[in-house]
Design an enzyme around this catalytic site. Sequence first.
Site, short mmCIF file in Angstrom:
data_model
loop_
_atom_site.label_atom_id
_atom_site.label_comp_id
_atom_site.label_asym_id
_atom_site.label_seq_id
_atom_site.Cartn_x
_atom_site.Cartn_y
_atom_site.Cartn_z
N GLU A 149 0.81 -1.23 0.00
CA GLU A 149 0.00 0.00 0.00
C GLU A 149 0.85 1.27 0.00
O GLU A 149 0.42 2.31 0.53
CB GLU A 149 -0.96 0.00 1.20
CG GLU A 149 -2.01 -1.09 1.13
CD GLU A 149 -3.01 -1.03 2.28
OE1 GLU A 149 -2.62 -0.63 3.39
OE2 GLU A 149 -4.18 -1.36 2.05
N GLU A 164 -6.93 -7.20 -1.21
CA GLU A 164 -7.58 -6.97 0.08
C GLU A 164 -9.02 -6.54 -0.13
O GLU A 164 -9.30 -5.39 -0.46
CB GLU A 164 -6.83 -5.92 0.92
CG GLU A 164 -5.47 -6.39 1.41
CD GLU A 164 -4.84 -5.43 2.42
OE1 GLU A 164 -5.57 -4.56 2.97
OE2 GLU A 164 -3.62 -5.53 2.65
#
Length: 847
Positions: free
Chosen positions: A184, A253
């Site tokens: 991320e 995710e």
Amino acid sequence: MGSKNSSLSLVLLLIVFLVFERVWCVTVTYDHKALVIDGKRRVLQSGSIHYPRTTPEVWPDIVRKSKEGGLDVIETYVFWNYHEPEKGQYNFEGRFDLVRFVKTVQEAGLFVHLRIGPYACAEWNYGGFPLWLHFIPGVQFRTTNDIFKNAMKSFLTKIVDLMKEENLFASQGGPIILAQVENEYGNVEWAYGVGGELYVKWAAETAISLNTTVPWVMCSQNDAPDPIINTCNGFYCDQFSPNSPSKPKMWTENYVGWFLAFGYAVPYRPVEDLAFAVARFFEYGGTFQNYYMYFGGTNFGRTAGGPLVATSYDYDAPIDEYGFIRQPKWGHLRDLHSAIKQCEEYLVSSDPVHQKLGNNLEAHAYYKPSNDCAAFLANYDSGSDANVTFNGNTYFLPAWSVSILPDCKNVIFNTAKVVTQRHIGDASLARFTTVHGISAATSPWSWYKEEVGIWGNNSFTKPGLLEQINTTKDTSDFLWYSTSLNVEAGHDKERILNIDSLGHAALVFVNKKLVAFGYGNHDDENFSVNEKISLEEGNNTLDVLSMLIGVQNYGPWFDVQGAGIYSVLLIDLHKSKKDLSSKKWTYQVGLEGEYLGLDKVSLANSSLWTQGTPLPVNKSLIWYKATILAPEGNGPLALNLARMGKGQAWINGQSIGRYWSAYLSPSTGCTDNCDYRGAYDPFKCQKKCGQPAQTLYHIPRTWVHPGENLLVLHEELGGDPSKISLLTPTGQNICSIVSEDDPPPADSWKPNLEFMSQNPEVRLACGQGWFIAAINFASFGTPEGHCGTVSPGNCHSDMLTIVQKACFGQEGCSIPISAAKLGDPCPGVVKRFAVEALCSERFHLLH
């Protein structure tokens, strides 16, 4: 003859070797559609399981339930700070035995996505970075800093080499088909400027150079260099596109719920919305999606990230914190996976053909060369149901739902129609039906009262206020700040004490008496204490115990975010301010009880402990100890700490985590029945407003043993240990309500079958080796209410005898819904079959 036999043996050995290689050693690549495993494109369902958040003894059971739920892949982070707690010293034992975990997944026949990072985030302490790295002079995290890059490369290499040594990559016959570098970073890259851009390129090049022979991914990283696959993280990823037409559309995710923080209500995500998000992703060409989390587990010890992340990492996952299947989430997703699997050959063969069916209504059809097709029909309106026409047939689409048609004709699954069984009651309490009071333990409570302020000769004095993490090096949650205040004769003794803190909480003592408690929250850990105090003439003591509740784990430059006290002002009645911030302060890292090791089994019989009556309750900074007998059985245990304040608990020397029962969530913002329709966010669906975020604390069964077990608590605010109870699971109430117009089970569909002629089914199943011990309700007709409150309607046919015959004493059962077989109590009316039953390990006692 001997020569010929030898040659024949060699040929046979070669054939066996080649067959073995063919069966076990696979190649993994990718193209624009999907991951390609041994030359075949695959549609893959994945789920996150973090190995340290449970114990190795239950890994096989969790993985088995994941496979039964329709998963193909298990995804996990790798936690650098616990694998290398000190530079060059490694730990791969117990809950951190990564090799054992990967092999457990392999033994179940599943693949592994290894997210090495090494930054994890994951609401894990310091995001998974080791604190020692922070103290290397000149280091800067996650940018073009040679010190950081060398350390990161060293750990990446360590993990990759370990996996190679154990033959765990797919090309070696292992289960690992994907690896991830970084995590991320795209969300924060802007804060690092050009250094961030260069760092991304370096991380990609470093990963590729490790020659894992499997593809690498970077999640939430739009500038991931080729051949790294950039992937999507979020609640919805159907509109995501990778940064190259040569890369597949992957979702690493998919948040099944959200994490829990102290002082917040409990978030949950309706399965209808989660299934909708998944179906939309595959409808739009996705071929790999991962649930974050499929099993969340527990933040044992001080592993929870910060600030104020709770000990439970349940995440509203399909498998709950204790390892039980959560229904209807697990079952509804299992049916979804089955439906998508029926479409796999179509999904990997072509790009979808889009057809608009109306306002907020559409279809995507996938064709094979034979002109056969599979289709997804979507109603993405958040309020209006609709009837649509597709390929000459009419279909009903509830709002915010997707129907899956593996033959472009028969609906085998709709995301809004939940036909799987449900659990009755609060999932966190429903199974824990037997309560054992600790007050009836094998020993009375003992206690040890901490002294306020400086307690040891390892304290030190410095001018000014020190930042907490740099001072404690996270060896403890606690740092004492102590100084003295002098009041001259004739001066006012009343003052306003103003303390500002970077977080996360602090107890304030004046002359060794508690005068205030201040604290922040997960979204704003900073806080201030403004308290009117009374001083004495002459010398006074001021002691502030600053508390850390998890080191920050997310955000740009999060690694340098501080904690602790940074300003102390004393204001007299004339509003004259005296700044105490720059005066001399004496510091003590940790608590005396920590230093003594009061949590250790070796001190259970120490004379340090006091025993007697009355038991001191509602006292701050006090340690409690008792011995308990674990209840019979093999299931997990839960410690109910609802009557305690704030602290940490240990069983037989193992920390079960931090607790904070005194911190109540806001009284508003919750709803009994959250509408799944419309976009989800972490605050949309909440429960337990006005209550603690967590009162039950997981004790793994393997942490207790027959006979006496040592329970130790350190209470920071004040509580009553005599009100603690131990809970153990003994049963579960289940329910199923299925309508005549619901589709038959998705796993019963076969190509070229008139699917609509089949019947829907009521299916019941007990977990944990339990059996159906009682049928509490069974009706076919128009039953009213929901699971837990269902009752006969105007049209009712009692089905108790039929259900008991089919289900009693069984681990699971199914009953086809057919008026022709069950009888028709009200012709011309769409009927429902409703059943409520009890699962128990002692079904024979209820016969």
